[in-house]
Scaffold this motif. Structure first.
Motif, PDB file in Angstrom:
ATOM      1  N   SER A   1      22.233   9.586  23.848  1.00 24.76           N
ATOM      2  CA  SER A   1      23.656   9.288  23.702  1.00 24.76           C
ATOM      3  C   SER A   1      24.476  10.573  23.728  1.00 24.76           C
ATOM      4  CB  SER A   1      23.900   8.562  22.371  1.00 24.76           C
ATOM      5  OG  SER A   1      23.652   9.435  21.278  1.00 24.76           O
ATOM      6  N   MET A   2      25.774  10.414  24.005  1.00 26.43           N
ATOM      7  CA  MET A   2      26.662  11.563  24.031  1.00 26.43           C
ATOM      8  C   MET A   2      26.680  12.277  22.677  1.00 26.43           C
ATOM      9  SD  MET A   2      27.865  11.672  27.139  1.00 26.43           S
ATOM     10  CE  MET A   2      26.202  11.138  27.583  1.00 26.43           C
TER      11      MET A   2
ATOM     12  N   GLY B   1      23.554  13.887  29.121  1.00 27.57           N
ATOM     13  CA  GLY B   1      23.308  12.480  28.823  1.00 27.57           C
ATOM     14  C   GLY B   1      22.514  11.792  29.908  1.00 27.57           C
TER      15      GLY B   1
END
Length: 302
Positions: free
Chosen positions: A220-221, A214
């Protein structure tokens, strides 16, 4: 091994597989149980690694479409991850048993810290990456402005016009943007170091990988979770291969009944349990992991 112990490992393996697919750190459910059953730390890590490997098979299959979209950019990252994970697994094999009695509790504490402070760690890594990117962008802008002001001299003699300089700068920016962040030397080097940890200990490696991916990709995760699962598969497969060779060649101990119970549960959890894990409240997931790991930690110390 008693049937009740195998049932507990099966259940924990299923939960661990689901958690690994969704977040990571599932080994903090299965490894403490193995330690609580009185299995020595080195044997427990090897037994757990081979069993939990099957969770990554299920999760990678579930993310196969997302992984396919990036497959052309992952070669160097996968190679470095495999080599470094192999090194970590070899390090576990040569570590003295007495040293593991001290190291494993410390690693559990470290892994717990990553679970508890995951959001803060990820935010700090991402903030640092954004600051570096902003400094590079500011430097590029200043250089481009200076070049436009003085008109760079070409080998042919005449200076470039402002429009030509701007066009060249734009081409450079577009070229840089087109390169996949998964080919970043910083990301590859950091993942190599993280893979040594993963090959040695496995627990909470997924959370560590999510933070690294990330931070270095700026994504984003959720968007990097597919690559996290792929790298976890590579790390676990490399480590499991080392342990299997050591078992059959050198007689290194592995508790196969425990491995089988974890493997069956992990495979089911990795494939079918991801949606359930994603829907469970985050505080509940973290609470289960922390409670089980603390129980094992206290048992190890006492």
């Amino acid at each position: 091994m008693e049937p009740v112990s195998l049932i507990v490992l099966l259940v924990m393996g299923t939960l661990a597989g689901a958690i690994n697919a969704a977040v990571g750190s599932g080994s903090l459910l299965t490894l403490p149980v193995l330690l609580a059953l009185g299995i020595p730390p080195g044997v427990a890590v090897r037994t757990n690694t081979i069993g939990i490997l099957f969770s990554t098979f299920g999760s990678v299959y579930g993310y196969r479409r997302e992984i396919a979209e990036e497959k052309g950019n992952l070669g160097p990252l996968m190679a470095v991850t495999a080599v470094c994970a192999t090194g970590g697994a070899l390090l576990l094999l040569i570590s003295p048993t007495g040293a593991l009695d001290v190291i494993v509790p410390l690693l559990i504490v470290f892994a717990l810290g990553m679970v508890v402070f995951q959001k803060r760690i990820t935010a700090a890594l991402r903030s640092s990456q954004e600051r570096r990117a902003a400094r590079r962008a500011a430097g590029s802008t200043a250089t481009a402005a200076a070049e436009r002001g003085r008109g760079p001299v070409t080998a042919a003699g005449p200076a470039l016009e402002g429009g030509a300089a701007t066009e060249a700068g734009t081409d450079a920016i577009v070229g840089a943007a087109s390169r996949s962040p998964y080919r970043s030397p910083g990301l590859i080097g950091t993942m190599g170091a993280a893979s040594v940890y993963g090959g040695y200990f496995t627990a909470a490696q997924g959370i560590l990988y999510l933070g690294v991916l990330g931070a270095f990709t700026g994504r984003s995760m959720r968007s990097v979770n597919s690559i996290k699962n792929l790298l976890s598969l590579i790390v676990n497969l490399a480590a499991a291969t080392v342990y299997l060779i050591a078992h059959f060649v050198l007689g290194v101990e592995i508790v196969w009944l425990a491995t089988a119970a974890i493997a069956v549960g992990a495979l089911l959890g990795g494939y079918f349990g991801a949606h359930l894990a994603k829907r469970m409240p985050e505080w509940l997931l973290r609470g289960i992991i922390v409670a089980v790991a603390l129980f094992a930690l206290v048992r190890q110390i006492l």
